[in-house]
Design an enzyme around this catalytic site. Structure first.
Site, PDB file in Angstrom:
ATOM      1  N   LYS A 215       0.834  -1.215   0.000  1.00 35.00           N
ATOM      2  CA  LYS A 215       0.000   0.000   0.000  1.00 35.00           C
ATOM      3  C   LYS A 215       0.867   1.262   0.000  1.00 35.00           C
ATOM      4  O   LYS A 215       0.652   2.200  -0.783  1.00 35.00           O
ATOM      5  CB  LYS A 215      -0.912  -0.004   1.231  1.00 35.00           C
ATOM      6  N   CYS A 269      -3.624  11.076   1.168  1.00 30.86           N
ATOM      7  CA  CYS A 269      -2.946   9.790   0.947  1.00 30.86           C
ATOM      8  C   CYS A 269      -1.550   9.982   0.385  1.00 30.86           C
ATOM      9  O   CYS A 269      -0.552   9.645   1.021  1.00 30.86           O
ATOM     10  CB  CYS A 269      -3.762   8.947  -0.032  1.00 30.86           C
TER      11      CYS A 269
HETATM   12  N1  SAJ Z   1      -1.762  14.803  -9.130  1.00 32.85           N
HETATM   13  C1  SAJ Z   1      -0.913  15.542  -9.947  1.00 32.85           C
HETATM   14  N2  SAJ Z   1      -0.543  15.001 -11.133  1.00 32.85           N
HETATM   15  C2  SAJ Z   1      -0.982  13.786 -11.546  1.00 32.85           C
HETATM   16  C3  SAJ Z   1      -1.811  13.030 -10.718  1.00 32.85           C
HETATM   17  C4  SAJ Z   1      -2.191  13.573  -9.507  1.00 32.85           C
HETATM   18  O1  SAJ Z   1      -0.510  16.664  -9.607  1.00 32.85           O
HETATM   19  O2  SAJ Z   1      -0.600  13.387 -12.655  1.00 32.85           O
HETATM   20  C5  SAJ Z   1      -2.159  15.356  -7.832  1.00 32.85           C
HETATM   21  C6  SAJ Z   1      -3.665  15.548  -7.706  1.00 32.85           C
HETATM   22  O3  SAJ Z   1      -4.062  16.764  -8.279  1.00 32.85           O
HETATM   23  C7  SAJ Z   1      -3.849  15.502  -6.206  1.00 32.85           C
HETATM   24  C8  SAJ Z   1      -2.797  14.485  -5.777  1.00 32.85           C
HETATM   25  O4  SAJ Z   1      -1.860  14.416  -6.827  1.00 32.85           O
HETATM   26  O5  SAJ Z   1      -3.551  16.761  -5.622  1.00 32.85           O
HETATM   27  C9  SAJ Z   1      -3.331  13.103  -5.469  1.00 32.85           C
HETATM   28  O6  SAJ Z   1      -4.320  12.753  -6.398  1.00 32.85           O
HETATM   29  P1  SAJ Z   1      -4.457  11.277  -7.032  1.00 32.85           P
HETATM   30  O7  SAJ Z   1      -5.607  11.283  -7.945  1.00 32.85           O
HETATM   31  O8  SAJ Z   1      -3.152  10.863  -7.607  1.00 32.85           O
HETATM   32  O9  SAJ Z   1      -4.658  10.331  -5.779  1.00 32.85           O
HETATM   33  P2  SAJ Z   1      -5.663  10.295  -4.516  1.00 32.85           P
HETATM   34  O10 SAJ Z   1      -4.943  10.891  -3.350  1.00 32.85           O
HETATM   35  O11 SAJ Z   1      -7.002  10.818  -4.843  1.00 32.85           O
HETATM   36  O12 SAJ Z   1      -5.791   8.705  -4.339  1.00 32.85           O
HETATM   37  C10 SAJ Z   1      -4.620   7.918  -4.193  1.00 32.85           C
HETATM   38  C11 SAJ Z   1      -4.700   6.730  -5.169  1.00 32.85           C
HETATM   39  N3  SAJ Z   1      -3.418   6.040  -5.209  1.00 32.85           N
HETATM   40  C12 SAJ Z   1      -2.793   5.782  -6.373  1.00 32.85           C
HETATM   41  O13 SAJ Z   1      -3.229   6.136  -7.437  1.00 32.85           O
HETATM   42  C13 SAJ Z   1      -1.518   5.013  -6.282  1.00 32.85           C
HETATM   43  C14 SAJ Z   1      -5.806   5.786  -4.720  1.00 32.85           C
HETATM   44  O14 SAJ Z   1      -5.833   4.626  -5.531  1.00 32.85           O
HETATM   45  C15 SAJ Z   1      -5.593   5.387  -3.239  1.00 32.85           C
HETATM   46  O15 SAJ Z   1      -6.622   4.521  -2.791  1.00 32.85           O
HETATM   47  C16 SAJ Z   1      -5.617   6.651  -2.417  1.00 32.85           C
HETATM   48  O16 SAJ Z   1      -4.527   7.486  -2.843  1.00 32.85           O
HETATM   49  C17 SAJ Z   1      -5.482   6.270  -0.953  1.00 32.85           C
HETATM   50  O17 SAJ Z   1      -6.509   6.262  -0.248  1.00 32.85           O
HETATM   51  O18 SAJ Z   1      -4.382   5.895  -0.528  1.00 32.85           O
END
Ligand code: SAJ
Length: 431
Positions: A215, A269
């Site tokens: 995780k 997360c």
């Molecule tokens: N972000 C970027 N660039 C990207 C992707 C995301 O700047 O290319 C930013 C987003 O805007 C946001 C942050 O990163 O601020 C996180 O967003 P996210 O969509 O990547 O992830 P979360 O936090 O919504 O959810 C993550 C997910 N983990 C992964 O994709 C590995 C989700 O599957 C998990 O269940 C979740 O964390 C968790 O609960 O741990």
């Protein structure tokens, strides 16, 4: 997806993961009790409503509560399966706090009986599930706990991390593969039988420690890759090159897949979990730690650039978005919120905010003179715009409505927008 009307399940923690999980299990026909320390959350769920915004969750919860399949309480009750979905925050020194997990286990111990299964879903440092096992053994010496007895254990204990994406929780709870780590292989098999009731994805078994590290690894992987994109965006600014175009072009290579730069990494997360690995083994995690710092430093970079832009021009500036990512109402650890707050502190009523997911601004803006406006008003009244969140409604604004604006687009949603030249901003890492 097997209905089992006799199965009793307790889900401890009715937050972003616990409530959807409880509702989905209730839909399979099990009798589910959601336990939460907050009375208002319990009351809201018992009235068939939800306290969090998530696609389709309200309909699901109202349905299962109306059928009596889901109830909520501050008081734990006996059950066959206990799922722990409570927060695991970190302290100022990034030390993980598993206090809520241990408190949940302490409560479960009061009603635990032979034959029960205890599953931890909260993101946790490696070794936490074994700590839960040790605590249960200490509190319930009458029960044989797994890994502590040469005979068959009375209970099963496993770790199965949630992996769902906010905005797609109900779909991903069912469709995603699950990693199920048992304190013993027998525990893993017991937990596997539970997840098979509602998970369509593959359920893969392993040890609790491997599942815990898996995780943390998933979120650290994403953090490192976003940091790479954020670092590129700074280099591209220095070179006066469009980073979005560079990434689009580089991603045409069959083995390159760069993520998107943004104003920093938010949410509860990805901005948190990598620290659990760093804290566990600082000497061996320079990359993960630096990625965290690069992503945190991106927020300061965006603030500096935004301030320079607003200082150089007259009139109001519209901040587009406050949420931590697109199309949700969640502001936790949001870089957009941090940028808007910094601008509000510095420029007061010159700052306008467009956030279609709220009716009023968060309390942090009280007394700043900052107004919440809609996107049409922003287009009519603001010569400057800072895109902080890639909400769909912002993406759909055509070029002719914004061509004359001075725009700082931190999300790359308007590739046709004339770019403003970035002022030099030095990189400041925390260590
Ligand atoms: N972000 C970027 N660039 C990207 C992707 C995301 O700047 O290319 C930013 C987003 O805007 C946001 C942050 O990163 O601020 C996180 O967003 P996210 O969509 O990547 O992830 P979360 O936090 O919504 O959810 C993550 C997910 N983990 C992964 O994709 C590995 C989700 O599957 C998990 O269940 C979740 O964390 C968790 O609960 O741990």
């Amino acid at each position: 997806m097997t209905p089992d009307h006799g199965l009793k399940v307790v889900v401890v923690g009715l937050g972003y993961i616990g409530l959807p999980t409880a509702a989905i299990i209730a839909r399979t026909g099990a009798s589910v009790l959601g336990v939460d320390v907050t009375q208002s959350v319990v009351d809201t769920v018992n009235s068939g409503k939800v306290h969090i915004e998530e696609v389709d969750l309200d309909g699901l919860v109202s349905g299962v509560v109306a059928r009596g399949a889901l109830r909520a309480s501050v008081q734990i009750e006996p059950a066959d399966v206990f799922v722990i979905a409570v927060p695991t925050p970190f302290a100022d020194d990034h030390a993980p706090n598993i206090g809520y997990v241990l408190q949940a286990a302490t409560n479960i111990a009061t009603v635990l009986k032979a034959g029960d299964t205890v599953i931890l879903e909260s993101t946790s440092p490696v070794g936490t599930t074994e700590k839960v096992r040790d605590l249960l053994a200490q509190l319930r010496p009458d029960l044989k706990v797994p890994g502590k007895t040469s005979e068959g254990a009375d209970i099963a204990i496993a770790y199965c991390p949630e992996r769902v994406l906010p905005g797609r929780i109900l779909v991903e709870l069912i469709d995603n593969d699950r990693v199920i780590g048992g304190v013993t292989p027998r525990c893993a098999r017991k937990a596997l039988a539970f997840y098979r009731r509602f998970v369509r994805g593959a359920c893969v078994t392993t040890t609790a420690r491997s599942a815990e590290m898996t995780k943390l690894t998933e979120n650290a992987f994403r953090d490192v890759n976003i940091a790479f994109a954020n670092e590129l965006s700074r280099v591209a600014d220095t070179m006066d090159v469009d980073v979005w175009e560079v990434i689009r072009l580089a991603n045409r290579h069959p083995r390159v897949n760069i993520l998107s730069p943004g104003p920093g990494v938010g949410g509860h997360c990805i901005a948190v979990d990598p620290w659990f690995l760093v804290h566990a083994d600082r000497a061996n995690t320079p990359l993960i730690r630096t990625a965290r710092e690069v992503n945190d430093a991106k927020v300061d970079y965006v603030i500096d650039r935004a301030i320079a832009m607003v200082e150089a021009h007259a009139g109001p500036v519209a901040c587009l978005g406050l949420a931590f990512k697109a199309n949700i109402d969640d502001f936790r650890e949001s870089p957009a919120l941090a940028v808007a707050q910094a601008l509000a502190t510095r420029f007061g009523e010159r700052v306008r905010i467009v956030e279609p997911y709220v009716d009023q601004l968060p309390a942090a803006f009280d007394g700043t003179g900052v107004q919440l406006i809609d996107i049409d008003t922003a287009i009519e009244t603001c010569p400057m715009m800072i895109v902080l969140v890639d909400h769909e409604i912002f993406k759909s604004v055509p070029l002719d409505e914004r061509v004359d604006k001075i725009v700082y687009d931190t999300r790359g949603i308007w590739p046709d927008q004339p770019r403003i030249k970035a002022p030099p901003v030095p990189l400041r890492l925390a260590s």
